[in-house]
Design an enzyme around this catalytic site. Structure first.
Site, PDB file in Angstrom:
ATOM      1  N   SER A 112      46.281  49.319  41.038  1.00  0.00           N
ATOM      2  CA  SER A 112      46.059  48.272  42.034  1.00  0.00           C
ATOM      3  C   SER A 112      45.791  46.906  41.413  1.00  0.00           C
ATOM      4  O   SER A 112      45.771  45.915  42.125  1.00  0.00           O
ATOM      5  CB  SER A 112      44.904  48.657  42.949  1.00  0.00           C
ATOM      6  OG  SER A 112      43.720  48.766  42.208  1.00  0.00           O
ATOM      7  N   HIS A 166      38.192  45.748  41.229  1.00  0.00           N
ATOM      8  CA  HIS A 166      39.016  44.763  41.932  1.00  0.00           C
ATOM      9  C   HIS A 166      38.443  43.360  41.763  1.00  0.00           C
ATOM     10  O   HIS A 166      37.350  43.180  41.257  1.00  0.00           O
ATOM     11  CB  HIS A 166      39.102  45.107  43.424  1.00  0.00           C
ATOM     12  CG  HIS A 166      40.147  46.154  43.730  1.00  0.00           C
ATOM     13  ND1 HIS A 166      40.307  46.689  44.964  1.00  0.00           N
ATOM     14  CD2 HIS A 166      41.082  46.752  42.942  1.00  0.00           C
ATOM     15  CE1 HIS A 166      41.293  47.585  44.938  1.00  0.00           C
ATOM     16  NE2 HIS A 166      41.767  47.650  43.717  1.00  0.00           N
ATOM     17  N   ASP A 177      40.204  44.555  50.658  1.00  0.00           N
ATOM     18  CA  ASP A 177      39.682  45.904  50.473  1.00  0.00           C
ATOM     19  C   ASP A 177      38.905  46.456  51.657  1.00  0.00           C
ATOM     20  O   ASP A 177      38.275  47.497  51.541  1.00  0.00           O
ATOM     21  CB  ASP A 177      38.765  45.933  49.242  1.00  0.00           C
ATOM     22  CG  ASP A 177      39.565  45.882  47.963  1.00  0.00           C
ATOM     23  OD1 ASP A 177      40.783  46.055  48.034  1.00  0.00           O
ATOM     24  OD2 ASP A 177      38.957  45.674  46.896  1.00  0.00           O
TER      25      ASP A 177
END
Lengths: 180, 181
Positions: A57, A96, A123
């Protein structure tokens, strides 16, 4: 084949003193690894100073199998930083990037929104049901350094446990049969 | 002393040590690329001494109060930047984003990313882009009318190996409209 024969011979010729020496040196290896890990925890202030990237990701920045070094300082969290966070009800931490920050005037608490560079949306779908923001306590650390590929060792070992046992067995045999 | 195991062990240990050393040196070599004026003259980048950005807010598309009483604004942006001097041989990519930053009575800092992009190499580091905001510009509350805000260009340099670097340029003095539209 001569190598195996030699090893078997050396196991047969073990004496009690030698066994003790081997046990002590094995113990030294294990404890020094533990000391290094705990020292890293103290220095970085993060409960897991090194993490392995498990998903794509954050590509092309971080690929699966890369190792990240984390650091947890008192510094406030700001947009753009890559943080590792735990969501309630999820076992595996996520790496992230922070895209939105709202910091409270009075308490200094922060509301943070994250997104994977390679993901289309933010998210909120990954957070717990109904959760809109991450707070400080969700965040385990921020990524400061990066080492490619090394994490594949752990990925392979968790996904194919048999390789782990073979490796441990081979290492154990090596320690037992070495003649130092 | 000269068994297969010992030789393999020595070889692997040596190889890993050298690799680790090279990674460390590659990471350290980034320190020589401080974006200082002299470094730029050496690199013969004619355009600018530090990475520059130029930006204009072309248009406020709409500006409204959300049902839950949070202000939201949509805008069109013209972004141009030259980040070529950030690239070295150890640079994998540069992540660049534009954030609106402002204060409200409740929050001492609000940072909202409006646009971001990944620059894979030096050839793409000088760019011009015309876009509307990629992420929603929503306040926590309804403080955006007539609000002064900074637009900040942030960049995060991701190395091939080693330490990640980050810096920013703050462009102050933008103001949102007084009325919803």
């Amino acid at each position: 084949m001569g190598w195996i024969g030699e090893s078997v011979d050396s196991i047969k010729s073990l004496q009690i003193r030698q066994v003790l020496t081997q046990a002590v040196s094995l113990g030294m290896i294990v404890t020094s690894a533990l000391i290094i890990w705990k020292a890293l925890m103290c220095i970085t202030g993060s409960e897991s100073p090194v993490v392995v990237v498990l998903s794509g990701s954050m590509e092309p920045g971080f690929k699966r199998g890369d190792i990240l070094f984390l650091h947890m300082s008192k510094d406030p969290i700001r947009a753009g930083e890559i943080v590792v966070f735990n969501v309630d009800g999820r076992e595996i931490p996520i790496v992230h990037r922070v895209i939105k920050v709202h910091e409270r005037e009075d308490t200094g608490e922060v509301d943070v929104l994250t997104k994977g560079d390679n993901n289309y949306g933010d998210d909120r779908l990954l957070y717990a049901h109904g959760q809109l923001w991450l707070q400080r306590h969700h965040i385990m650390g921020r990524a400061v350094g990066f080492l490619p590929y090394v994490g594949w060792v752990t990925i392979i070992m968790t996904e194919k446990p048999i390789i782990k046992y073979i490796l441990i067995g081979a290492l154990g045999l090596l320690v037992i049969t070495s003649k130092d | 002393m000269h068994s297969f195991g010992y030789r393999a062990n020595a070889l692997v240990t040596f190889a890993v040590t050298i690799l680790a050393l090279m990674c460390g040196m590659a990471s350290l070599s980034d320190n020589f690329n401080s974006p200082s004026p002299s470094a730029h003259v050496q690199l013969r980048i004619s355009n600018s001494l530090t990475p520059f950005t130029h930006l204009s807010v072309l248009n406020i598309n709409w500006f409204q109060k959300q049902p839950k009483a949070n202000d939201e604004v949509s805008m069109t942006l013209n972004i141009s930047a030259d980040l070529q001097s950030l690239f070295t041989w150890n640079t994998k990519q540069v992540f660049v984003f534009l954030a609106a930053e402002y204060e409200t009575p409740k929050n001492s800092l609000n940072q909202i990313s409006l646009w971001d992009g990944i620059i894979p190499n030096k050839e793409h580091a000088k760019f011009w882009i015309h876009t509307s905001n990629k992420y929603r510009f929503i306040d926590q509350g309804s403080n955006l009318r007539g609000k002064e805000y900074n637009l900040t260009m942030h960049w995060h340099v991701m190395p091939k190996t080693g330490k990640m670097l980050a810096d920013k340029i703050v462009m102050p003095g933008y103001r949102l409209p007084e009325e919803y539209r």
